[in-house]
Design a protein around this motif. Structure first.
Motif, PDB file in Angstrom:
ATOM      1  N   TYR A  20       0.917  -1.372   0.113  1.00 28.03           N
ATOM      2  CA  TYR A  20      -0.099  -0.329   0.092  1.00 28.03           C
ATOM      3  C   TYR A  20       1.195   1.400  -0.159  1.00 28.03           C
ATOM      4  CZ  TYR A  20      -3.765  -3.102   1.364  1.00 28.03           C
ATOM      5  OH  TYR A  20      -4.703  -4.345   0.918  1.00 28.03           O
ATOM      6  N   CYS A  21       0.303   2.266  -0.913  1.00 30.04           N
ATOM      7  CA  CYS A  21       1.451   3.918  -0.942  1.00 30.04           C
ATOM      8  C   CYS A  21       0.571   4.191   0.043  1.00 30.04           C
ATOM      9  CB  CYS A  21       1.119   4.193  -2.155  1.00 30.04           C
ATOM     10  SG  CYS A  21       1.585   5.606  -2.242  1.00 30.04           S
ATOM     11  N   VAL A  22       1.201   4.908   0.362  1.00 27.83           N
ATOM     12  CA  VAL A  22       0.923   6.194   1.767  1.00 27.83           C
ATOM     13  C   VAL A  22       1.578   7.540   1.607  1.00 27.83           C
ATOM     14  CG1 VAL A  22       0.046   3.637   3.653  1.00 27.83           C
ATOM     15  CG2 VAL A  22       2.003   5.728   3.733  1.00 27.83           C
ATOM     16  N   ALA A  23       0.304   8.575   2.896  1.00 30.24           N
ATOM     17  CA  ALA A  23       1.135   9.129   2.826  1.00 30.24           C
ATOM     18  C   ALA A  23       0.412  10.632   4.036  1.00 30.24           C
ATOM     19  CB  ALA A  23      -0.193  10.740   1.718  1.00 30.24           C
ATOM     20  N   ARG A  24       1.682  11.079   4.944  1.00 30.40           N
ATOM     21  CA  ARG A  24       0.660  11.845   5.523  1.00 30.40           C
ATOM     22  C   ARG A  24       2.173  13.000   6.237  1.00 30.40           C
ATOM     23  NH1 ARG A  24       5.125  11.869   9.657  1.00 30.40           N
ATOM     24  NH2 ARG A  24       6.621  10.473   8.908  1.00 30.40           N
ATOM     25  N   ARG A  25       1.341  14.098   6.421  1.00 28.21           N
ATOM     26  CA  ARG A  25       1.071  15.211   7.129  1.00 28.21           C
ATOM     27  C   ARG A  25       2.759  15.082   7.424  1.00 28.21           C
ATOM     28  NH1 ARG A  25      -2.894  18.785   4.929  1.00 28.21           N
ATOM     29  NH2 ARG A  25      -4.684  17.779   5.031  1.00 28.21           N
ATOM     30  N   THR A  26       3.762  16.441   7.252  1.00 24.24           N
ATOM     31  CA  THR A  26       4.838  16.930   7.885  1.00 24.24           C
ATOM     32  C   THR A  26       4.791  16.417   9.401  1.00 24.24           C
ATOM     33  OG1 THR A  26       4.796  18.480   7.264  1.00 24.24           O
ATOM     34  CG2 THR A  26       5.926  17.078   5.475  1.00 24.24           C
ATOM     35  N   THR A  27       3.772  17.197   9.545  1.00 22.89           N
ATOM     36  CA  THR A  27       3.386  17.130  11.126  1.00 22.89           C
ATOM     37  C   THR A  27       3.092  16.685  12.576  1.00 22.89           C
ATOM     38  OG1 THR A  27       1.408  18.358  10.116  1.00 22.89           O
ATOM     39  CG2 THR A  27       3.599  19.689  10.640  1.00 22.89           C
ATOM     40  N   THR A  28       2.353  15.672  11.430  1.00 25.76           N
ATOM     41  CA  THR A  28       1.918  14.327  11.346  1.00 25.76           C
ATOM     42  C   THR A  28       2.786  12.933  12.300  1.00 25.76           C
ATOM     43  OG1 THR A  28       0.626  13.792  10.549  1.00 25.76           O
ATOM     44  CG2 THR A  28      -0.341  15.419  11.597  1.00 25.76           C
ATOM     45  N   ARG A  29       2.313  12.262  12.623  1.00 24.59           N
ATOM     46  CA  ARG A  29       2.670  10.653  12.087  1.00 24.59           C
ATOM     47  C   ARG A  29       1.564   9.592  11.767  1.00 24.59           C
ATOM     48  NH1 ARG A  29       7.399   9.855  11.854  1.00 24.59           N
ATOM     49  NH2 ARG A  29       6.827   7.615  12.336  1.00 24.59           N
ATOM     50  N   ARG A  30       0.530  10.519  12.150  1.00 26.71           N
ATOM     51  CA  ARG A  30      -1.272   9.779  11.247  1.00 26.71           C
ATOM     52  C   ARG A  30      -0.918   9.624   9.630  1.00 26.71           C
ATOM     53  NH1 ARG A  30      -5.714  12.376  12.852  1.00 26.71           N
ATOM     54  NH2 ARG A  30      -5.364  13.093  10.783  1.00 26.71           N
ATOM     55  N   TYR A  31      -1.022   8.522   8.615  1.00 24.54           N
ATOM     56  CA  TYR A  31      -1.230   8.106   7.772  1.00 24.54           C
ATOM     57  C   TYR A  31      -2.719   8.683   7.689  1.00 24.54           C
ATOM     58  CZ  TYR A  31       3.849   6.843   7.682  1.00 24.54           C
ATOM     59  OH  TYR A  31       4.963   6.270   7.442  1.00 24.54           O
ATOM     60  N   ASP A  32      -2.380   9.743   6.433  1.00 25.36           N
ATOM     61  CA  ASP A  32      -3.811  10.493   6.762  1.00 25.36           C
ATOM     62  C   ASP A  32      -4.824   9.381   4.974  1.00 25.36           C
ATOM     63  OD1 ASP A  32      -2.722  12.997   7.205  1.00 25.36           O
ATOM     64  OD2 ASP A  32      -3.639  12.647   8.488  1.00 25.36           O
ATOM     65  N   TYR A  33      -3.625   9.167   4.235  1.00 21.30           N
ATOM     66  CA  TYR A  33      -4.359   8.316   2.661  1.00 21.30           C
ATOM     67  C   TYR A  33      -3.463   7.244   2.595  1.00 21.30           C
ATOM     68  CZ  TYR A  33      -6.573  13.877   2.642  1.00 21.30           C
ATOM     69  OH  TYR A  33      -6.397  14.553   2.859  1.00 21.30           O
ATOM     70  N   TRP A  34      -4.658   6.489   1.451  1.00 17.84           N
ATOM     71  CA  TRP A  34      -3.719   4.789   1.767  1.00 17.84           C
ATOM     72  C   TRP A  34      -4.288   5.120   0.361  1.00 17.84           C
ATOM     73  CZ3 TRP A  34      -1.954   0.880   5.054  1.00 17.84           C
ATOM     74  CH2 TRP A  34      -0.974   1.978   6.644  1.00 17.84           C
ATOM     75  N   GLY A  35      -3.756   3.814  -0.374  1.00 17.11           N
ATOM     76  CA  GLY A  35      -4.132   3.833  -1.977  1.00 17.11           C
ATOM     77  C   GLY A  35      -4.930   1.930  -1.985  1.00 17.11           C
ATOM     78  N   GLN A  36      -5.294   1.165  -2.955  1.00 16.95           N
ATOM     79  CA  GLN A  36      -5.744   0.578  -2.780  1.00 16.95           C
ATOM     80  C   GLN A  36      -5.122  -0.640  -3.119  1.00 16.95           C
ATOM     81  OE1 GLN A  36      -9.358   0.242  -2.881  1.00 16.95           O
ATOM     82  NE2 GLN A  36      -9.785   2.113  -3.633  1.00 16.95           N
ATOM     83  N   GLY A  37      -3.626  -0.189  -3.037  1.00 15.17           N
ATOM     84  CA  GLY A  37      -3.017  -1.274  -3.029  1.00 15.17           C
ATOM     85  C   GLY A  37      -2.660  -3.013  -4.063  1.00 15.17           C
ATOM     86  N   THR A  38      -0.996  -2.842  -4.342  1.00 13.66           N
ATOM     87  CA  THR A  38      -0.954  -4.056  -5.158  1.00 13.66           C
ATOM     88  C   THR A  38      -0.571  -5.382  -4.649  1.00 13.66           C
ATOM     89  OG1 THR A  38       0.412  -4.374  -7.326  1.00 13.66           O
ATOM     90  CG2 THR A  38       1.266  -2.651  -5.514  1.00 13.66           C
ATOM     91  N   GLN A  39      -0.534  -6.834  -5.231  1.00 13.83           N
ATOM     92  CA  GLN A  39       0.071  -7.249  -5.320  1.00 13.83           C
ATOM     93  C   GLN A  39       1.346  -7.591  -5.553  1.00 13.83           C
ATOM     94  OE1 GLN A  39      -1.729  -9.801  -2.876  1.00 13.83           O
ATOM     95  NE2 GLN A  39       0.305 -10.880  -3.066  1.00 13.83           N
ATOM     96  N   VAL A  40       2.042  -8.516  -4.912  1.00 11.69           N
ATOM     97  CA  VAL A  40       3.091  -8.630  -4.985  1.00 11.69           C
ATOM     98  C   VAL A  40       3.372 -10.231  -4.690  1.00 11.69           C
ATOM     99  CG1 VAL A  40       6.271  -9.097  -4.402  1.00 11.69           C
ATOM    100  CG2 VAL A  40       4.295  -6.966  -5.004  1.00 11.69           C
ATOM    101  N   THR A  41       3.698 -10.904  -5.301  1.00 11.14           N
ATOM    102  CA  THR A  41       3.655 -12.686  -5.079  1.00 11.14           C
ATOM    103  C   THR A  41       5.109 -12.663  -5.671  1.00 11.14           C
ATOM    104  OG1 THR A  41       1.354 -12.874  -5.217  1.00 11.14           O
ATOM    105  CG2 THR A  41       2.820 -14.980  -5.153  1.00 11.14           C
ATOM    106  N   VAL A  42       6.011 -13.928  -4.549  1.00 15.20           N
ATOM    107  CA  VAL A  42       7.088 -14.086  -4.964  1.00 15.20           C
ATOM    108  C   VAL A  42       7.421 -15.167  -4.831  1.00 15.20           C
ATOM    109  CG1 VAL A  42       9.679 -13.893  -3.690  1.00 15.20           C
ATOM    110  CG2 VAL A  42       8.160 -11.500  -3.950  1.00 15.20           C
ATOM    111  N   SER A  43       7.789 -16.510  -5.883  1.00 19.20           N
ATOM    112  CA  SER A  43       7.602 -17.897  -5.492  1.00 19.20           C
ATOM    113  C   SER A  43       8.788 -17.684  -5.176  1.00 19.20           C
ATOM    114  CB  SER A  43       7.218 -18.535  -6.474  1.00 19.20           C
ATOM    115  OG  SER A  43       7.496 -18.181  -7.917  1.00 19.20           O
ATOM    116  N   SER A  44       9.610 -19.377  -4.270  1.00 18.64           N
ATOM    117  CA  SER A  44      10.104 -19.950  -4.431  1.00 18.64           C
ATOM    118  C   SER A  44      11.317 -20.891  -5.153  1.00 18.64           C
ATOM    119  CB  SER A  44      10.373 -20.935  -2.799  1.00 18.64           C
ATOM    120  OG  SER A  44       9.462 -21.612  -2.741  1.00 18.64           O
TER     121      SER A  44
END
Length: 119
Positions: A95-119
């Motif tokens: 997930y991509c995230v964004a937070r204002r420089t003045t806080t520690r809370r992440y205000d915005y989140w993306g929908q996500g992208t799947q990463v799969t690593v096979s052995s």
């Protein structure tokens, strides 16, 4: 309306590399710390990396240090996650995230992208 749109996920083999991208819109990009979280099946969401607007302040989780690298292109309102030497345990939704420089809370989140690593 803020939007964070990830791309670049996929299925790869252990040891391969991937680069994730996240295009941000609807926010003042320079005012936000941009970063990445991930969530593996059955596990809690965890912090991966983040970078300040200037690039002078970055942080990476211990589990990815030396393998993953966060970067950003402020002219394109885009943040990247370069992932090298991928391991099966890196399999997760990222997930991509964004937070204002003045806080520690992440205000915005993306929908996500799947990463799969096979052995």
């Amino acid at each position: 309306q803020v939007q964070l749109v990830e791309s670049g996920g996929g299925l790869v083999q252990a040891g391969d590399s991937l680069r994730l991208s996240c295009a941000a819109s609807g926010l003042t990009f320079r005012s936000y710390v941009m970063g990445w979280f991930r969530q593996a099946p059955g596990k809690e969401r965890e912090f991966v990396a983040e970078m300040s607007w200037s690039g002078l302040a970055t942080s990476h989780a211990d589990s990815v240090k030396g393998r993953f690298s966060v970067s950003r292109d402020n002219a394109k309102n885009t943040v990247y996650l370069q992932m090298n030497s991928l391991k099966p345990e890196d399999t997760a939704v990222y997930y991509c995230v964004a937070r204002r420089t003045t806080t520690r809370r992440y205000d915005y989140w993306g929908q996500g992208t799947q990463v799969t690593v096979s052995s």
